[in-house]
Design an enzyme around this catalytic site. Sequence first.
Site, PDB file in Angstrom:
ATOM      1  CE  LYS A  76      -3.901   1.818   2.757  1.00  0.00           C
ATOM      2  NZ  LYS A  76      -4.770   1.547   3.922  1.00  0.00           N
ATOM      3  CB  SER A 151      -8.033   3.387   2.849  1.00  0.00           C
ATOM      4  OG  SER A 151      -7.201   2.799   3.844  1.00  0.00           O
ATOM      5  CB  SER A 175      -8.210   0.412   5.702  1.00  0.00           C
ATOM      6  OG  SER A 175      -9.002   1.557   5.618  1.00  0.00           O
TER       7      SER A 175
HETATM    8  N1  GLN Z   1     -13.099   3.502   6.358  1.00  0.00           N
HETATM    9  C1  GLN Z   1     -12.428   3.930   7.536  1.00  0.00           C
HETATM   10  C2  GLN Z   1     -12.123   5.405   7.419  1.00  0.00           C
HETATM   11  O1  GLN Z   1     -12.471   5.960   6.459  1.00  0.00           O
HETATM   12  C3  GLN Z   1     -11.227   3.113   7.770  1.00  0.00           C
HETATM   13  C4  GLN Z   1      -9.962   3.606   7.217  1.00  0.00           C
HETATM   14  C5  GLN Z   1      -8.770   2.772   7.540  1.00  0.00           C
HETATM   15  O2  GLN Z   1      -8.884   1.707   8.172  1.00  0.00           O
HETATM   16  N2  GLN Z   1      -7.598   3.261   7.137  1.00  0.00           N
HETATM   17  O3  GLN Z   1     -11.550   5.996   8.272  1.00  0.00           O
END
Ligand code: GLN
Length: 490
Positions: A76, A151, A175
């Site tokens: 990532k 994400s 994420s």
């Molecule tokens: N969807 C969650 C957010 O928008 C999780 C993001 C993550 O785990 N990096 O914060």
Amino acid sequence: MSDVTQMSLKAVRDGIANGEFRAREVVDGYLARIEEVDGKVGAYRQVFGDEARARADAVDRGEVSGALAGVVIALKDNICTKAGRTTCASRMLEAYRSPFDATVVRKLEGAGAIVIGKTNLDEFAMGSSTENSAFSETCNPWDPDRVPGGSSGGSAAAMGAGLCSAALGSDTGGSIRQPASYCGVVGMKPTYGLVSRYGLVAFASSLDQIGPVTRTVEDAAVLLNVIAGHDERDSTSADVGVSGELPDYAAGVNEGVEGLRLGVAKQYLSDGNDEAVKAAVDGAIEQYEGMGAKIVEVDLPHTEYGVPTYYLVATAEASSNLARYDGVHYGHRTEKARDLVDLYATSRAEGFGDEVKRRIMLGTYALSSGYYDAYYLRALKVRRLIKQDFDGAFEKCDAIVCPTTPTPAFKRGEMVDDPLQMYMNDVYTVNCNLAGIPGISLPCGFSEIGGKRLPIGLQLLGPTFSESKLLRIARMYEAANAFAGECAVV
Ligand code: GLN
């Protein structure tokens, strides 16, 4: 040689070790498939073709060895690498070159892995669809009209489309697990502190964890073996494995679940869940029972407060972490500044996208004097209650079985104008981060919509440092179901 791009990490590793094929063939196989299909998927932000080929040749010459020799990994793009750029999919870091490798990268390379590229994400890991990337879109490999989740959408889509043997993502509020569930792959968030955060660009430091995205449960265990362990460069790194006593997560993975107690919480099986998700998870629970697990009911009464609590804690920490991007210390610098204060403000206005700005404003508000007690402090108290819910549940069971998300992947564009609805999508994933416990998502069948098969994810949550058991429980389900390990036809 059969198609490497459809293989598990373990099959790739063993095939190279046994001389069935060369690391160079593996890298060439992935690069060819990336060339062929990534135009449609958009999983990668950068591909390190020449570097990957050179490293594969070194593996084949016997100059590089280790538990992951020749295995092809995608990272990532919020994990720092000296190679290429580390952009966090933000204009703010568009040109950023990290002077160091993250600890996980050092460990992977130390074990002989080949980093093939960096994958797309929501800007600074804020989002659930990868639509917040400042640069490019990523599609779900099972249906290009749908999101890959986020994400870590690029890592999950790369895995789902057969564009790497394994990937790393980061999970602050789901994420890793949510995109893994949308893309039909395995994704694991380890216990907070088990994997070093050194070199992971910080979003919310008390929640962030790096973890594996893989084709199989066993692959997640193999990867965790390499990346887990104490790191003196991360002050929140847990004191585990300091004298070499870390468990071998892959060793007991096939041991079975007979006699284990699996918890089912009504708060995770709400009527709001999609019918196909409900049926798949119910089916999984029945299967576990058939395998000799004892199913027990557990109560997690504060579940519904998870999303608001998470979106206060995460934004508060983000507003502080992202203060460093001001065009002077770090990041994009405007060319239009009139004076110093304007330089800071305009650099940030130009460098950050809408969602990141929204989070910074929310977090700054929650921390500001007069509101701190009402919002941030209260959120910390609820966080404790959520943790206590899990502590109570784990007195009765070894792990909790639940869906990863209420629905399969949603359509691209469907929620971009409705951040609140997008946040609600995290209802089953955020509490795991708030409590610091490990969670894993694994393929649990498909929902058929409009002639497309959309993967469904089964989530298992366990007490802190119960990764070995969690992987074992996940593996039993995977072993009993033929769809596990399938790759999308792009
Ligand atoms: N969807 C969650 C957010 O928008 C999780 C993001 C993550 O785990 N990096 O914060």
